[in-house]
Design a protein around this motif. Structure first.
Motif, PDB file in Angstrom:
ATOM      1  N   ILE A  83       0.857  -1.192   0.000  1.00  0.00           N
ATOM      2  CA  ILE A  83       0.000   0.000   0.000  1.00  0.00           C
ATOM      3  C   ILE A  83       0.894   1.243   0.000  1.00  0.00           C
ATOM      4  CG2 ILE A  83      -1.951  -1.146   1.121  1.00  0.00           C
ATOM      5  CD1 ILE A  83      -1.114   0.158   3.765  1.00  0.00           C
ATOM      6  N   GLU A 127     -16.482   0.584   1.867  1.00  0.00           N
ATOM      7  CA  GLU A 127     -16.055   1.989   1.949  1.00  0.00           C
ATOM      8  C   GLU A 127     -16.336   2.604   3.312  1.00  0.00           C
ATOM      9  OE1 GLU A 127     -16.906   4.591  -1.363  1.00  0.00           O
ATOM     10  OE2 GLU A 127     -17.064   2.859  -2.687  1.00  0.00           O
ATOM     11  N   ALA A 179     -11.134   1.281   5.969  1.00  0.00           N
ATOM     12  CA  ALA A 179     -11.230   2.145   4.789  1.00  0.00           C
ATOM     13  C   ALA A 179     -11.246   3.618   5.184  1.00  0.00           C
ATOM     14  CB  ALA A 179     -12.469   1.798   3.974  1.00  0.00           C
ATOM     15  N   PHE A 223     -10.160   3.726   0.976  1.00  0.00           N
ATOM     16  CA  PHE A 223     -10.751   2.499   0.453  1.00  0.00           C
ATOM     17  C   PHE A 223      -9.814   1.731  -0.487  1.00  0.00           C
ATOM     18  CE2 PHE A 223     -13.719   0.284  -2.525  1.00  0.00           C
ATOM     19  CZ  PHE A 223     -14.159  -0.683  -1.626  1.00  0.00           C
ATOM     20  N   PRO A 224      -9.144   2.409  -1.444  1.00  0.00           N
ATOM     21  CA  PRO A 224      -8.251   1.644  -2.335  1.00  0.00           C
ATOM     22  C   PRO A 224      -7.131   0.917  -1.570  1.00  0.00           C
ATOM     23  CG  PRO A 224      -8.705   3.801  -3.268  1.00  0.00           C
ATOM     24  CD  PRO A 224      -9.250   3.810  -1.866  1.00  0.00           C
ATOM     25  N   ALA A 225      -6.507   1.619  -0.613  1.00  0.00           N
ATOM     26  CA  ALA A 225      -5.428   0.999   0.172  1.00  0.00           C
ATOM     27  C   ALA A 225      -5.974  -0.135   1.035  1.00  0.00           C
ATOM     28  CB  ALA A 225      -4.739   2.043   1.040  1.00  0.00           C
ATOM     29  N   CYS A 285      -8.482  -2.054   0.344  1.00  0.00           N
ATOM     30  CA  CYS A 285      -8.704  -3.192  -0.564  1.00  0.00           C
ATOM     31  C   CYS A 285      -7.391  -3.902  -0.881  1.00  0.00           C
ATOM     32  CB  CYS A 285      -9.376  -2.739  -1.851  1.00  0.00           C
ATOM     33  SG  CYS A 285     -11.094  -2.233  -1.639  1.00  0.00           S
ATOM     34  N   GLN A 286      -6.343  -3.128  -1.124  1.00  0.00           N
ATOM     35  CA  GLN A 286      -5.030  -3.719  -1.407  1.00  0.00           C
ATOM     36  C   GLN A 286      -4.526  -4.503  -0.197  1.00  0.00           C
ATOM     37  OE1 GLN A 286      -3.220   0.065  -2.402  1.00  0.00           O
ATOM     38  NE2 GLN A 286      -2.835  -0.645  -4.503  1.00  0.00           N
TER      39      GLN A 286
END
Length: 132
Positions: A28, A53, A58, A63-65, A67-68
């Motif tokens: 991340i 989210e 998150a 949220f993207p990090a 998910c990663q």
């Protein structure tokens, strides 16, 4: 005001991270690693199988990090170190930046929850490192 808002994160900060967080910075972004430390530092983080989210994770790191992170470490428990040295470096950078922008020692002491002597030490230490 968070430290991440007042200080730019750069690759040089990696040296102040514990190895486990250096490894995580390969999964991340660095700003998300710092946010993870600030939010969960000193605790064990139990990762879910999925993330939304609106989840705490998150909200803490984006949220993207999240998910990663869940994609890589799904259902694992991760010890998140406090990374005191990193936090001190970030605090000192924020102090120096605010001082350069005109903040007084007393304002800085109140904003960072330290004494004005600590603020003076941070400023003096920086002056000794930077040639005149």
């Amino acid at each position: 005001m968070s430290l991440m808002e007042t200080v730019e994160l750069d690759a040089e900060l990696i040296q102040y991270l514990p190895q486990s967080m250096r490894d995580m910075a390969e999964v991340i972004p660095l700003d998300a690693v710092v946010a993870l430390i600030r939010h969960y530092g000193g605790t064990t983080l139990y990762l879910p199988t999925t993330v939304t989210e609106t989840s705490d994770l998150a909200k803490a790191i984006g949220f993207p990090a999240a998910c990663q992170l869940v994609g890589r470490y799904r259902t694992e428990s991760l010890h998140i170190p406090r990374a005191v040295h990193l936090q001190r470096v970030l605090r000192d950078r924020a102090i120096l930046k605010a001082h350069a922008n005109g903040a007084t020692r007393n304002e800085l002491a109140r904003a960072h929850g330290v004494s004005d002597r600590i603020i003076s030490q941070v400023i003096a230490s920086h002056r000794r490192k930077v040639p005149a």
